[in-house]
Design a protein around this motif. Structure first.
Motif, PDB file in Angstrom:
ATOM      1  N   SER A 257      28.278 -43.930  26.208  1.00  0.00           N
ATOM      2  CA  SER A 257      27.866 -42.537  26.020  1.00  0.00           C
ATOM      3  C   SER A 257      28.577 -41.600  26.970  1.00  0.00           C
ATOM      4  CB  SER A 257      26.361 -42.403  26.224  1.00  0.00           C
ATOM      5  OG  SER A 257      25.665 -43.185  25.300  1.00  0.00           O
ATOM      6  N   PHE A 258      28.548 -41.948  28.249  1.00  0.00           N
ATOM      7  CA  PHE A 258      29.139 -41.053  29.245  1.00  0.00           C
ATOM      8  C   PHE A 258      30.647 -40.949  29.080  1.00  0.00           C
ATOM      9  CE2 PHE A 258      25.095 -42.205  31.087  1.00  0.00           C
ATOM     10  CZ  PHE A 258      24.640 -40.982  31.542  1.00  0.00           C
ATOM     11  N   GLY A 259      31.264 -42.071  28.754  1.00  0.00           N
ATOM     12  CA  GLY A 259      32.698 -42.050  28.535  1.00  0.00           C
ATOM     13  C   GLY A 259      33.060 -41.152  27.364  1.00  0.00           C
ATOM     14  N   ALA A 260      32.332 -41.277  26.269  1.00  0.00           N
ATOM     15  CA  ALA A 260      32.606 -40.466  25.087  1.00  0.00           C
ATOM     16  C   ALA A 260      32.398 -38.992  25.397  1.00  0.00           C
ATOM     17  CB  ALA A 260      31.701 -40.897  23.940  1.00  0.00           C
ATOM     18  N   SER A 261      31.314 -38.721  26.084  1.00  0.00           N
ATOM     19  CA  SER A 261      30.991 -37.346  26.438  1.00  0.00           C
ATOM     20  C   SER A 261      32.081 -36.713  27.301  1.00  0.00           C
ATOM     21  CB  SER A 261      29.646 -37.320  27.159  1.00  0.00           C
ATOM     22  OG  SER A 261      29.385 -36.049  27.672  1.00  0.00           O
TER      23      SER A 261
ATOM     24  N   ALA B 206      26.434 -24.920  34.900  1.00  0.00           N
ATOM     25  CA  ALA B 206      25.749 -24.038  35.851  1.00  0.00           C
ATOM     26  C   ALA B 206      26.142 -24.412  37.272  1.00  0.00           C
ATOM     27  CB  ALA B 206      24.235 -24.135  35.661  1.00  0.00           C
ATOM     28  N   VAL B 207      26.398 -25.688  37.482  1.00  0.00           N
ATOM     29  CA  VAL B 207      26.731 -26.184  38.814  1.00  0.00           C
ATOM     30  C   VAL B 207      27.935 -25.455  39.405  1.00  0.00           C
ATOM     31  CG1 VAL B 207      27.697 -28.172  40.047  1.00  0.00           C
ATOM     32  CG2 VAL B 207      25.708 -28.462  38.567  1.00  0.00           C
ATOM     33  N   GLU B 208      28.943 -25.218  38.568  1.00  0.00           N
ATOM     34  CA  GLU B 208      30.144 -24.582  39.121  1.00  0.00           C
ATOM     35  C   GLU B 208      30.049 -23.059  39.157  1.00  0.00           C
ATOM     36  OE1 GLU B 208      33.480 -25.853  36.836  1.00  0.00           O
ATOM     37  OE2 GLU B 208      32.330 -26.172  35.023  1.00  0.00           O
TER      38      GLU B 208
ATOM     39  N   ASP C 261      26.143 -31.038  41.923  1.00  0.00           N
ATOM     40  CA  ASP C 261      26.334 -32.322  41.247  1.00  0.00           C
ATOM     41  C   ASP C 261      26.206 -32.107  39.741  1.00  0.00           C
ATOM     42  OD1 ASP C 261      26.267 -34.824  40.169  1.00  0.00           O
ATOM     43  OD2 ASP C 261      24.476 -35.499  41.258  1.00  0.00           O
ATOM     44  N   SER C 262      27.344 -31.918  39.084  1.00  0.00           N
ATOM     45  CA  SER C 262      27.347 -31.603  37.656  1.00  0.00           C
ATOM     46  C   SER C 262      26.663 -32.675  36.825  1.00  0.00           C
ATOM     47  CB  SER C 262      28.783 -31.435  37.161  1.00  0.00           C
ATOM     48  OG  SER C 262      29.429 -30.389  37.833  1.00  0.00           O
ATOM     49  N   PHE C 263      27.071 -33.920  37.068  1.00  0.00           N
ATOM     50  CA  PHE C 263      26.529 -35.001  36.256  1.00  0.00           C
ATOM     51  C   PHE C 263      25.041 -35.193  36.512  1.00  0.00           C
ATOM     52  CE2 PHE C 263      31.041 -35.847  36.329  1.00  0.00           C
ATOM     53  CZ  PHE C 263      31.297 -36.147  34.997  1.00  0.00           C
ATOM     54  N   GLY C 264      24.659 -35.056  37.752  1.00  0.00           N
ATOM     55  CA  GLY C 264      23.245 -35.181  38.092  1.00  0.00           C
ATOM     56  C   GLY C 264      22.422 -34.120  37.393  1.00  0.00           C
ATOM     57  N   ALA C 265      22.908 -32.893  37.419  1.00  0.00           N
ATOM     58  CA  ALA C 265      22.183 -31.782  36.788  1.00  0.00           C
ATOM     59  C   ALA C 265      22.094 -31.999  35.290  1.00  0.00           C
ATOM     60  CB  ALA C 265      22.890 -30.463  37.091  1.00  0.00           C
TER      61      ALA C 265
ATOM     62  N   VAL D 251      13.634 -42.365  23.667  1.00  0.00           N
ATOM     63  CA  VAL D 251      14.179 -41.611  24.777  1.00  0.00           C
ATOM     64  C   VAL D 251      15.434 -42.312  25.290  1.00  0.00           C
ATOM     65  CG1 VAL D 251      13.783 -40.791  27.112  1.00  0.00           C
ATOM     66  CG2 VAL D 251      11.943 -40.715  25.445  1.00  0.00           C
ATOM     67  N   THR D 252      16.488 -41.553  25.409  1.00  0.00           N
ATOM     68  CA  THR D 252      17.740 -42.136  25.861  1.00  0.00           C
ATOM     69  C   THR D 252      17.575 -42.734  27.248  1.00  0.00           C
ATOM     70  OG1 THR D 252      18.783 -40.310  24.725  1.00  0.00           O
ATOM     71  CG2 THR D 252      20.195 -41.734  26.045  1.00  0.00           C
ATOM     72  N   SER D 253      17.120 -41.912  28.151  1.00  0.00           N
ATOM     73  CA  SER D 253      16.801 -42.330  29.516  1.00  0.00           C
ATOM     74  C   SER D 253      17.748 -43.375  30.067  1.00  0.00           C
ATOM     75  CB  SER D 253      15.365 -42.865  29.572  1.00  0.00           C
ATOM     76  OG  SER D 253      15.280 -44.209  29.819  1.00  0.00           O
ATOM     77  N   HIS D 254      18.965 -42.970  30.288  1.00  0.00           N
ATOM     78  CA  HIS D 254      19.908 -43.873  30.920  1.00  0.00           C
ATOM     79  C   HIS D 254      19.489 -43.987  32.373  1.00  0.00           C
ATOM     80  CE1 HIS D 254      22.822 -44.220  27.633  1.00  0.00           C
ATOM     81  NE2 HIS D 254      22.271 -43.091  27.275  1.00  0.00           N
ATOM     82  N   LYS D 255      20.385 -43.809  33.234  1.00  0.00           N
ATOM     83  CA  LYS D 255      19.989 -43.932  34.633  1.00  0.00           C
ATOM     84  C   LYS D 255      19.609 -42.560  35.178  1.00  0.00           C
ATOM     85  CE  LYS D 255      24.918 -43.971  35.607  1.00  0.00           C
ATOM     86  NZ  LYS D 255      25.499 -44.427  34.363  1.00  0.00           N
ATOM     87  N   MET D 256      18.465 -42.542  35.788  1.00  0.00           N
ATOM     88  CA  MET D 256      17.995 -41.275  36.330  1.00  0.00           C
ATOM     89  C   MET D 256      18.528 -41.089  37.740  1.00  0.00           C
ATOM     90  SD  MET D 256      16.417 -38.612  35.607  1.00  0.00           S
ATOM     91  CE  MET D 256      16.952 -37.434  36.829  1.00  0.00           C
ATOM     92  N   GLU D 257      19.017 -42.195  38.314  1.00  0.00           N
ATOM     93  CA  GLU D 257      19.509 -42.115  39.682  1.00  0.00           C
ATOM     94  C   GLU D 257      20.709 -41.184  39.751  1.00  0.00           C
ATOM     95  OE1 GLU D 257      17.799 -45.248  38.009  1.00  0.00           O
ATOM     96  OE2 GLU D 257      19.959 -45.268  38.015  1.00  0.00           O
ATOM     97  N   VAL D 258      20.586 -40.166  40.533  1.00  0.00           N
ATOM     98  CA  VAL D 258      21.700 -39.240  40.711  1.00  0.00           C
ATOM     99  C   VAL D 258      22.816 -39.965  41.453  1.00  0.00           C
ATOM    100  CG1 VAL D 258      22.431 -37.049  41.683  1.00  0.00           C
ATOM    101  CG2 VAL D 258      20.089 -37.350  40.837  1.00  0.00           C
ATOM    102  N   GLN D 259      24.009 -39.739  40.973  1.00  0.00           N
ATOM    103  CA  GLN D 259      25.131 -40.454  41.589  1.00  0.00           C
ATOM    104  C   GLN D 259      25.289 -40.054  43.043  1.00  0.00           C
ATOM    105  OE1 GLN D 259      28.341 -39.203  39.152  1.00  0.00           O
ATOM    106  NE2 GLN D 259      27.655 -40.350  37.374  1.00  0.00           N
TER     107      GLN D 259
END
Lengths: 242, 242
Positions: free
Chosen positions: A210-214, B119-121, B209-213, B234-242
DNA sequence: ACTATAAAAGTGTTCTGAACACCTGATGAC
DNA sequence: GTCATCAGGTGTTCAGAACACTTTTATAGT
């Protein structure tokens, strides 16, 4: 559904009130999708408004994509509502200064990368095969320098990904954006570099990343935008697929 | 701009042709935003069409948000085009079966997570401070069980993030989606769990943190959708912010 | 009986002219 | 000078007629 008498409208702006009345009648199920409304002469009589007024309302509803008026046949509730109401006047909005091209590119980037993300979980094997088939034909067209064909395949590529997600709302908006940007300045022909980016997206979808495609899709759109706006800042985080 | 004679329209569907003509005249700069068009009687004469036909076209253009007709004053080119043409009939599209709620939630998730990413940038320090200020007030409202206030702050939270990106196109669509979903079934009150997700989004934006946001926002919308559609995946991949 | 053509009915489209409603600026009274 | 009134300009609504397109029905020929 049984049809009782139609209640007449009354309000300061009869035209607007008529729109609202018809809209709510459809919303309430008085008329179903695909169904034919009464003749305009009769409907005007029933609603207690003049025919010109009724027609102004009908015309607006047709613009919204809710109705479809067929000369000589009748006025029908759209069976496939939510058509492209935007399309026609996005370029006007641009001319009027309400929108600018970079904004539209940014919007397209956001929507398409989101679509790519969700495409990963919805894509069927057949669709993925079709995607690579498009890629194959794209390459042939690039080598043959068939710009027209390249353009059509480019559109097909993006449309297929939108189809995977099966979200009419976003697909509609995305398609509108593609056409608008395509119309405002004829899109540049697909390059081998562009094709490579297409390929990365397809790979990520195939690998269910998913993330790669995105990210790949974001890069693709941004690099496309960069060809028109060289000064535009490209986000370009990491292109390395996880 | 100097004004030459207005060319009459000719086509089978005069009404549609009139719309196109006026649209292109605006697009070409014949009339500027905020400017007043000639009286309908004169304009109809100039275009060589009947007044009813002209009015049908004008009404449609008003529906599109391109024109503004003021009773007794005149017909004006909208100075702030690209208004909310959707809003009015999204619920009709839902009723007609063209759209469904899950699709709208999915669309909102995609758009908002994309907005959060960008929004991050773009976020200024002031905006970030404002974001945490909203968060602070949200918490107070949750503790006070002031549902009305919670709802308003929730809207303010999302609206502020959309504002950071400064993309009118997406902001408009997002706002429309929020209102549509809000209207179709009154949104559930903000919970402490929801607030926590808001906080994670705000933190990620603050930390650039763009990806985190982006991920946090996706989780937020999906968890919101899950309250209405418990069966929704729910997709709910990893919630852990990089 | 079947088919092809023609007529008729049904429906949307366009135009004209008139009357009404609203807003604005000019006129006149105080 | 300020306010009320009025007249002109402009959008709004209506009614009726004529026209154009489509569908259905009726007719004529085979």
């Amino acid at each position: 559904m049984e049809k009782g008498p139609i209640k007449p409208v009354h309000r300061r702006q009869i035209s607007t009130a008529t729109i609202d009345r018809i809209l709510s009648m459809i919303s309430d199920g008085y008329w179903s999708p695909g169904e034919c409304l009464p003749p305009q002469r009769d409907l005007a009589k029933s609603l207690g408004v003049g025919m010109s007024t009724l027609r102004e309302a009908l015309q607006s509803l047709q613009t919204m994509g809710v109705l479809e008026m067929r000369h000589g046949s009748g006025t029908f509730v759209s069976s496939q509502p939510f058509v492209e109401p935007y399309e026609k006047f996005i370029d006007v909005s641009v001319s009027l200064g309400g929108l600018d091209l970079e904004m539209l590119f940014e919007a397209r980037g956001i929507i398409e990368s989101g679509l790519a993300f969700h495409a990963v979980e919805h894509a069927t094997e057949d669709q993925i095969n079709e995607l690579f088939d498009i890629l194959q034909r794209e390459w042939e067209c690039i080598e043959a320098k068939d710009h027209e064909c390249c353009h059509d395949l480019d559109l097909a590529f993006h449309r297929l990904i939108a189809t995977m997600v099966n979200n009419k709302f976003l697909a509609q908006i995305d398609s509108t954006l593609f056409k608008a940007l395509d119309q405002l300045f004829r899109v540049l022909p697909l390059t081998k570099e562009g094709w490579k980016l297409h390929y990365v997206v397809a790979e990520a979808i195939r690998d269910r990343d998913s993330f790669g495609a995105s990210e790949a899709m974001r890069t693709l759109i941004e690099s496309s935008a960069a060809r028109y706006f060289p000064y535009m800042k490209v986000t370009s985080h990491k292109m390395e697929v996880q």
